[in-house]
Design a protein around this motif. Sequence first.
Motif, PDB file in Angstrom:
ATOM      1  N   TYR A  54       0.840  -1.196   0.000  1.00 20.15           N
ATOM      2  CA  TYR A  54       0.000   0.000   0.000  1.00 20.15           C
ATOM      3  C   TYR A  54       0.884   1.260   0.000  1.00 20.15           C
ATOM      4  CZ  TYR A  54      -3.028   3.744   1.507  1.00 20.15           C
ATOM      5  OH  TYR A  54      -3.681   4.932   1.579  1.00 20.15           O
ATOM      6  N   SER A  55       1.923   1.271   0.809  1.00 19.80           N
ATOM      7  CA  SER A  55       2.845   2.414   0.857  1.00 19.80           C
ATOM      8  C   SER A  55       3.511   2.633  -0.497  1.00 19.80           C
ATOM      9  CB  SER A  55       3.909   2.202   1.934  1.00 19.80           C
ATOM     10  OG  SER A  55       3.312   2.146   3.203  1.00 19.80           O
ATOM     11  N   PHE A  56       3.886   1.535  -1.147  1.00 20.28           N
ATOM     12  CA  PHE A  56       4.475   1.629  -2.484  1.00 20.28           C
ATOM     13  C   PHE A  56       3.472   2.236  -3.465  1.00 20.28           C
ATOM     14  CE2 PHE A  56       5.164  -0.250  -6.690  1.00 20.28           C
ATOM     15  CZ  PHE A  56       6.428   0.232  -6.968  1.00 20.28           C
ATOM     16  N   MET A  57       2.225   1.817  -3.373  1.00 19.06           N
ATOM     17  CA  MET A  57       1.179   2.362  -4.254  1.00 19.06           C
ATOM     18  C   MET A  57       1.033   3.862  -4.047  1.00 19.06           C
ATOM     19  SD  MET A  57      -1.683  -0.667  -4.018  1.00 19.06           S
ATOM     20  CE  MET A  57      -2.849   0.102  -5.158  1.00 19.06           C
ATOM     21  N   ARG A  58       1.070   4.304  -2.805  1.00 23.64           N
ATOM     22  CA  ARG A  58       0.961   5.739  -2.508  1.00 23.64           C
ATOM     23  C   ARG A  58       2.148   6.499  -3.092  1.00 23.64           C
ATOM     24  NH1 ARG A  58       1.028   6.630   3.330  1.00 23.64           N
ATOM     25  NH2 ARG A  58       1.036   8.806   2.765  1.00 23.64           N
ATOM     26  N   LYS A  59       3.347   5.970  -2.899  1.00 25.39           N
ATOM     27  CA  LYS A  59       4.558   6.659  -3.371  1.00 25.39           C
ATOM     28  C   LYS A  59       4.609   6.767  -4.888  1.00 25.39           C
ATOM     29  CE  LYS A  59       7.358   5.376   0.582  1.00 25.39           C
ATOM     30  NZ  LYS A  59       8.358   4.438   1.102  1.00 25.39           N
TER      31      LYS A  59
ATOM     32  N   PHE B   9      -3.366   4.167  -8.481  1.00 28.14           N
ATOM     33  CA  PHE B   9      -4.757   4.376  -8.089  1.00 28.14           C
ATOM     34  C   PHE B   9      -5.157   3.405  -6.986  1.00 28.14           C
ATOM     35  CE2 PHE B   9      -9.326   3.462  -8.691  1.00 28.14           C
ATOM     36  CZ  PHE B   9      -9.818   4.720  -8.386  1.00 28.14           C
ATOM     37  N   VAL B  10      -5.701   3.949  -5.929  1.00 33.70           N
ATOM     38  CA  VAL B  10      -6.232   3.178  -4.812  1.00 33.70           C
ATOM     39  C   VAL B  10      -7.733   3.430  -4.792  1.00 33.70           C
ATOM     40  CG1 VAL B  10      -6.180   2.889  -2.307  1.00 33.70           C
ATOM     41  CG2 VAL B  10      -4.087   3.444  -3.528  1.00 33.70           C
ATOM     42  N   ASN B  11      -8.527   2.371  -4.632  1.00 29.68           N
ATOM     43  CA  ASN B  11      -9.977   2.556  -4.655  1.00 29.68           C
ATOM     44  C   ASN B  11     -10.640   2.000  -3.397  1.00 29.68           C
ATOM     45  OD1 ASN B  11     -10.177  -0.238  -4.989  1.00 29.68           O
ATOM     46  ND2 ASN B  11     -10.452  -0.105  -7.192  1.00 29.68           N
TER      47      ASN B  11
ATOM     48  N   LYS C 136      -4.397   4.939  11.106  1.00 33.06           N
ATOM     49  CA  LYS C 136      -4.845   6.337  11.087  1.00 33.06           C
ATOM     50  C   LYS C 136      -4.338   7.066   9.848  1.00 33.06           C
ATOM     51  CE  LYS C 136      -5.618   7.002  16.015  1.00 33.06           C
ATOM     52  NZ  LYS C 136      -5.256   7.772  17.213  1.00 33.06           N
ATOM     53  N   VAL C 137      -3.132   6.742   9.423  1.00 26.50           N
ATOM     54  CA  VAL C 137      -2.591   7.343   8.194  1.00 26.50           C
ATOM     55  C   VAL C 137      -3.442   6.932   6.999  1.00 26.50           C
ATOM     56  CG1 VAL C 137      -0.626   7.309   6.588  1.00 26.50           C
ATOM     57  CG2 VAL C 137      -0.229   7.578   9.041  1.00 26.50           C
ATOM     58  N   VAL C 138      -3.762   5.654   6.911  1.00 31.96           N
ATOM     59  CA  VAL C 138      -4.579   5.155   5.805  1.00 31.96           C
ATOM     60  C   VAL C 138      -5.983   5.749   5.884  1.00 31.96           C
ATOM     61  CG1 VAL C 138      -5.494   3.098   4.666  1.00 31.96           C
ATOM     62  CG2 VAL C 138      -3.198   3.057   5.653  1.00 31.96           C
ATOM     63  N   HIS C 139      -6.503   5.899   7.092  1.00 30.28           N
ATOM     64  CA  HIS C 139      -7.805   6.546   7.275  1.00 30.28           C
ATOM     65  C   HIS C 139      -7.768   7.955   6.667  1.00 30.28           C
ATOM     66  CE1 HIS C 139     -11.052   8.058  10.331  1.00 30.28           C
ATOM     67  NE2 HIS C 139     -11.435   8.189   9.082  1.00 30.28           N
TER      68      HIS C 139
ATOM     69  N   ASN D 182      -8.882  10.970  -0.480  1.00 30.26           N
ATOM     70  CA  ASN D 182      -9.228  10.406  -1.782  1.00 30.26           C
ATOM     71  C   ASN D 182     -10.741  10.229  -1.967  1.00 30.26           C
ATOM     72  OD1 ASN D 182      -6.593  10.215  -2.828  1.00 30.26           O
ATOM     73  ND2 ASN D 182      -6.221   8.427  -1.558  1.00 30.26           N
ATOM     74  N   TRP D 183     -11.513  10.832  -1.116  1.00 36.33           N
ATOM     75  CA  TRP D 183     -12.986  10.887  -1.199  1.00 36.33           C
ATOM     76  C   TRP D 183     -13.664   9.544  -1.010  1.00 36.33           C
ATOM     77  CZ3 TRP D 183     -14.574  15.688  -0.831  1.00 36.33           C
ATOM     78  CH2 TRP D 183     -13.722  16.701  -1.266  1.00 36.33           C
ATOM     79  N   PHE D 184     -13.046   8.643  -0.251  1.00 37.76           N
ATOM     80  CA  PHE D 184     -13.678   7.357   0.028  1.00 37.76           C
ATOM     81  C   PHE D 184     -14.203   7.272   1.459  1.00 37.76           C
ATOM     82  CE2 PHE D 184     -10.873   6.165  -3.541  1.00 37.76           C
ATOM     83  CZ  PHE D 184     -11.845   5.686  -4.403  1.00 37.76           C
ATOM     84  N   GLY D 185     -14.165   8.379   2.187  1.00 36.00           N
ATOM     85  CA  GLY D 185     -14.622   8.390   3.567  1.00 36.00           C
ATOM     86  C   GLY D 185     -16.093   8.077   3.736  1.00 36.00           C
TER      87      GLY D 185
END
Length: 136
Positions: free
Chosen positions: A18-23, A27-29, A50-53, A59-62
């Motif tokens: 996940y961290s690699f995807m962010r860097k 696209f994370v969905n 909490k960081v991922v939250h 990213n508007w998925f809240g």
Amino acid sequence: MIRAYANVGQCFETFKLYSFMRKTNTFVNNCTYPFVFKACALNLLVREGKVVHGDSLKNWFGSDLYVAASLVDMYAKCDLFVGCHKIFDKMFKNDLVCWTAMITAYEQAEKPEEALILFKKMQQEEGLLAASKDNL
């Protein structure tokens, strides 16, 4: 891959991917977040969760119900019931998945009274109580 890692309990690999995807701005969905939250919950990675939250909100998925339900589950498993309940209370609409996540959180924390109160509230708000009485 994130789903596969999370489902077999490879928590650190899940978070690393996940961290690699962010860097790399991959696209994370709304299908990604629940499995990252699951991995965080399995190893009580509160800070990472909490960081991922925060990422999910940016990213508007809240407001996605499955993302929110997985957040409720993660915070509950990390013994953060204040955060857990805040997420649940802020949900635009609670569906059966969200109700179940919150009720299960109380049950797993050995809070049966709270679980039962929430279950009764769910029945009332979702019209399940009236429907079940009509079927008798």
